[in-house]
Design a protein around this motif. Structure first.
Motif, PDB file in Angstrom:
ATOM      1  N   ASP A   1       0.867  -1.210   0.019  1.00  0.00           N
ATOM      2  CA  ASP A   1      -0.006  -0.170   0.008  1.00  0.00           C
ATOM      3  C   ASP A   1       0.942   1.198  -0.038  1.00  0.00           C
ATOM      4  OD1 ASP A   1       0.986  -0.042   2.501  1.00  0.00           O
ATOM      5  OD2 ASP A   1      -0.884   0.038   3.455  1.00  0.00           O
ATOM      6  N   GLY A   2       2.289   0.967  -0.085  1.00  0.00           N
ATOM      7  CA  GLY A   2       3.066   2.237  -0.145  1.00  0.00           C
ATOM      8  C   GLY A   2       3.525   2.609   1.210  1.00  0.00           C
ATOM      9  N   SER A   3       3.117   2.199   2.426  1.00  0.00           N
ATOM     10  CA  SER A   3       3.759   2.499   3.585  1.00  0.00           C
ATOM     11  C   SER A   3       5.066   1.682   3.840  1.00  0.00           C
ATOM     12  CB  SER A   3       2.736   1.936   4.806  1.00  0.00           C
ATOM     13  OG  SER A   3       2.443   0.698   4.676  1.00  0.00           O
ATOM     14  N   ALA A   4       5.732   2.457   4.767  1.00  0.00           N
ATOM     15  CA  ALA A   4       7.132   2.045   4.895  1.00  0.00           C
ATOM     16  C   ALA A   4       7.587   1.970   6.246  1.00  0.00           C
ATOM     17  CB  ALA A   4       8.016   2.713   3.909  1.00  0.00           C
ATOM     18  N   HIS A   5       8.609   1.137   6.679  1.00  0.00           N
ATOM     19  CA  HIS A   5       9.035   1.282   8.049  1.00  0.00           C
ATOM     20  C   HIS A   5      10.535   1.435   7.823  1.00  0.00           C
ATOM     21  CE1 HIS A   5       9.674   0.625  12.378  1.00  0.00           C
ATOM     22  NE2 HIS A   5      10.653  -0.389  11.993  1.00  0.00           N
ATOM     23  N   ALA A   6      11.324   2.208   8.695  1.00  0.00           N
ATOM     24  CA  ALA A   6      12.804   2.452   8.591  1.00  0.00           C
ATOM     25  C   ALA A   6      13.269   2.061   9.895  1.00  0.00           C
ATOM     26  CB  ALA A   6      13.163   3.563   7.983  1.00  0.00           C
TER      27      ALA A   6
ATOM     28  N   GLU B   1       1.786   6.767  -2.868  1.00  0.00           N
ATOM     29  CA  GLU B   1       2.111   6.147  -4.230  1.00  0.00           C
ATOM     30  C   GLU B   1       3.380   5.678  -4.054  1.00  0.00           C
ATOM     31  OE1 GLU B   1       0.313   5.693  -6.752  1.00  0.00           O
ATOM     32  OE2 GLU B   1      -1.703   6.495  -6.180  1.00  0.00           O
ATOM     33  N   LEU B   2       3.749   4.802  -4.702  1.00  0.00           N
ATOM     34  CA  LEU B   2       5.166   3.949  -4.368  1.00  0.00           C
ATOM     35  C   LEU B   2       6.205   4.923  -4.900  1.00  0.00           C
ATOM     36  CD1 LEU B   2       6.579   1.587  -3.503  1.00  0.00           C
ATOM     37  CD2 LEU B   2       6.556   0.672  -5.761  1.00  0.00           C
ATOM     38  N   THR B   3       6.062   5.669  -5.771  1.00  0.00           N
ATOM     39  CA  THR B   3       7.038   6.711  -6.272  1.00  0.00           C
ATOM     40  C   THR B   3       7.217   7.822  -5.173  1.00  0.00           C
ATOM     41  OG1 THR B   3       6.574   6.625  -8.562  1.00  0.00           O
ATOM     42  CG2 THR B   3       7.577   8.526  -7.941  1.00  0.00           C
ATOM     43  N   ASP B   4       6.050   8.167  -4.560  1.00  0.00           N
ATOM     44  CA  ASP B   4       6.040   8.988  -3.401  1.00  0.00           C
ATOM     45  C   ASP B   4       6.942   8.729  -2.266  1.00  0.00           C
ATOM     46  OD1 ASP B   4       4.792  11.056  -5.083  1.00  0.00           O
ATOM     47  OD2 ASP B   4       2.788  10.476  -4.178  1.00  0.00           O
ATOM     48  N   THR B   5       6.610   7.276  -1.955  1.00  0.00           N
ATOM     49  CA  THR B   5       7.283   6.746  -0.822  1.00  0.00           C
ATOM     50  C   THR B   5       8.748   6.645  -1.103  1.00  0.00           C
ATOM     51  OG1 THR B   5       5.155   5.437  -0.176  1.00  0.00           O
ATOM     52  CG2 THR B   5       7.473   4.654   0.554  1.00  0.00           C
ATOM     53  N   ARG B   6       9.270   6.495  -2.356  1.00  0.00           N
ATOM     54  CA  ARG B   6      10.396   5.993  -2.552  1.00  0.00           C
ATOM     55  C   ARG B   6      11.124   7.479  -2.308  1.00  0.00           C
ATOM     56  NH1 ARG B   6       9.479   2.637  -7.869  1.00  0.00           N
ATOM     57  NH2 ARG B   6       9.638   0.330  -6.845  1.00  0.00           N
TER      58      ARG B   6
ATOM     59  N   ALA C   1      20.452   2.636 -11.688  1.00  0.00           N
ATOM     60  CA  ALA C   1      19.770   2.806 -12.669  1.00  0.00           C
ATOM     61  C   ALA C   1      18.525   1.992 -12.394  1.00  0.00           C
ATOM     62  CB  ALA C   1      20.267   2.383 -14.002  1.00  0.00           C
ATOM     63  N   SER C   2      17.929   2.558 -11.299  1.00  0.00           N
ATOM     64  CA  SER C   2      16.720   1.732 -10.635  1.00  0.00           C
ATOM     65  C   SER C   2      15.634   2.671 -10.404  1.00  0.00           C
ATOM     66  CB  SER C   2      17.161   0.959  -9.687  1.00  0.00           C
ATOM     67  OG  SER C   2      17.354   1.808  -8.542  1.00  0.00           O
ATOM     68  N   ALA C   3      14.521   2.087  -9.775  1.00  0.00           N
ATOM     69  CA  ALA C   3      13.279   2.896  -9.292  1.00  0.00           C
ATOM     70  C   ALA C   3      13.671   3.977  -8.308  1.00  0.00           C
ATOM     71  CB  ALA C   3      12.216   2.175  -9.127  1.00  0.00           C
ATOM     72  N   TRP C   4      14.808   3.490  -7.600  1.00  0.00           N
ATOM     73  CA  TRP C   4      15.448   3.948  -6.252  1.00  0.00           C
ATOM     74  C   TRP C   4      16.199   5.324  -6.551  1.00  0.00           C
ATOM     75  CZ3 TRP C   4      13.130   3.751  -1.781  1.00  0.00           C
ATOM     76  CH2 TRP C   4      11.985   2.828  -1.505  1.00  0.00           C
ATOM     77  N   ALA C   5      16.604   5.388  -7.913  1.00  0.00           N
ATOM     78  CA  ALA C   5      17.574   6.594  -8.098  1.00  0.00           C
ATOM     79  C   ALA C   5      16.722   7.857  -7.758  1.00  0.00           C
ATOM     80  CB  ALA C   5      18.072   6.553  -9.447  1.00  0.00           C
ATOM     81  N   ALA C   6      17.120   8.865  -7.197  1.00  0.00           N
ATOM     82  CA  ALA C   6      16.488   9.974  -7.014  1.00  0.00           C
ATOM     83  C   ALA C   6      16.596  10.957  -8.199  1.00  0.00           C
ATOM     84  CB  ALA C   6      17.096  10.958  -5.768  1.00  0.00           C
ATOM     85  N   PRO C   7      15.518  11.434  -8.636  1.00  0.00           N
ATOM     86  CA  PRO C   7      15.313  12.280 -10.007  1.00  0.00           C
ATOM     87  C   PRO C   7      16.048  13.755  -9.524  1.00  0.00           C
ATOM     88  CG  PRO C   7      13.295  12.598  -8.865  1.00  0.00           C
ATOM     89  CD  PRO C   7      13.882  11.325  -8.027  1.00  0.00           C
TER      90      PRO C   7
END
Length: 267
Positions: A17-22, A35-40, A121-127
């Motif tokens: 659901d886009g929630s995360a724990h660190a 949204e997964l992009t916002d969570t990243r 080069a992945s979805a976790w690279a910051a724009p």
């Protein structure tokens, strides 16, 4: 780039659901569903904040619905591959060896340097925005990504009702907005003596300040302020409030607490 020390490692788990724990060195933080992009982006900003505090890159291991990622985040928010994880992958497996006789010479090849870590080069690279490459101060970009503080008012009535809002609120015995009027909070309060009008008081944020307007109530509105003379509001004329002010509506006392303002009227 500054070398990436092996510790600490930020462990992040992202749910569907886009929630995360660190978790980093026993410190636990949660991120709400989004949204997964916002969570990243939020997680990268979180890691960059820690990197700024340490003045060096930090490692981060992420497990999300798309897989597992081992990255490092620099104080600028730039994301690269974790060099420690890359070194482990590149380490060759040990081949079977035989004991060398005294006359044998075991040839040794040249020791090759470990290549530098490349951006992930992945979805976790910051724009990055185009002008960020010319930014002279690497710590400025992180501060620009901080979420703006939204001025908020919290209300607590002597009769027990409470609420908070960031735009507009109406307070009264049965408060109701006019047709087409956008109101965030309707706070219903009544002490039983019917001294509170149906829509008694309007509170509205405007350019970082909170304004109170008496809605031509039958018994009027008083504003009490510590160290100041009590003010009676003129109907339909806005009056600027400060944190800690008390609005008196008949026998109801409404305490107003502000946060997120820039003029010192903080909660």
């Amino acid at each position: 780039m500054t070398a990436v020390p092996p510790y600490p490692v930020i462990h992040v788990t992202v749910a569907a659901d886009g929630s995360a724990h660190a978790n980093v060195a026993g410190r636990h933080d949660d991120f709400p569903s989004a949204e997964l992009t916002d969570t990243r982006h939020a997680v990268i900003g979180y890691a960059a904040t820690i990197a700024v505090e340490l003045r060096r890159p930090v490692r981060m291991k992420i497990v999300d619905p798309d897989g597992e990622w081992n990255v490092a985040v620099e104080p600028t928010g730039n994301v690269i591959e974790d060099p420690h994880a890359a070194a482990r992958r590149a380490r060759p497996r040990k081949a079977p060896t035989t004991a060398a006789t005294p006359t044998q010479q075991i040839p040794r090849g040249p020791v090759l340097p470990t290549p530098p870590a490349e951006p992930v080069a992945s979805a976790w690279a910051a724009p990055k925005a185009p002008d960020e490459y010319d930014e002279p101060d690497p710590y400025t970009r992180l501060s620009e990504r901080k979420r703006p503080v939204v001025p908020t008012a919290r209300l607590h009535a002597s009769t027990g009702e409470s609420g908070a809002f960031t735009t507009t609120a109406l307070i009264g015995r049965r408060p109701a907005p006019e047709p087409g009027e956008a109101v965030e909070l309707l706070l219903t309060t009544d002490d039983g003596t019917r001294q509170v009008s149906r829509t008694h008081l309007r509170l509205e944020w405007d350019e970082g300040a909170l304004w109170a307007t008496d809605q031509a109530s039958a018994n009027g509105t008083l504003i009490e302020r510590t160290g100041a003379v009590t003010v009676e509001l003129t109907p339909w004329k806005p009056y600027r409030l400060q944190s800690g002010d008390v609005a008196v509506l008949g026998d109801v006392r409404l305490t107003i607490t502000l946060s997120g303002t820039e003029d010192g009227n903080l909660a």
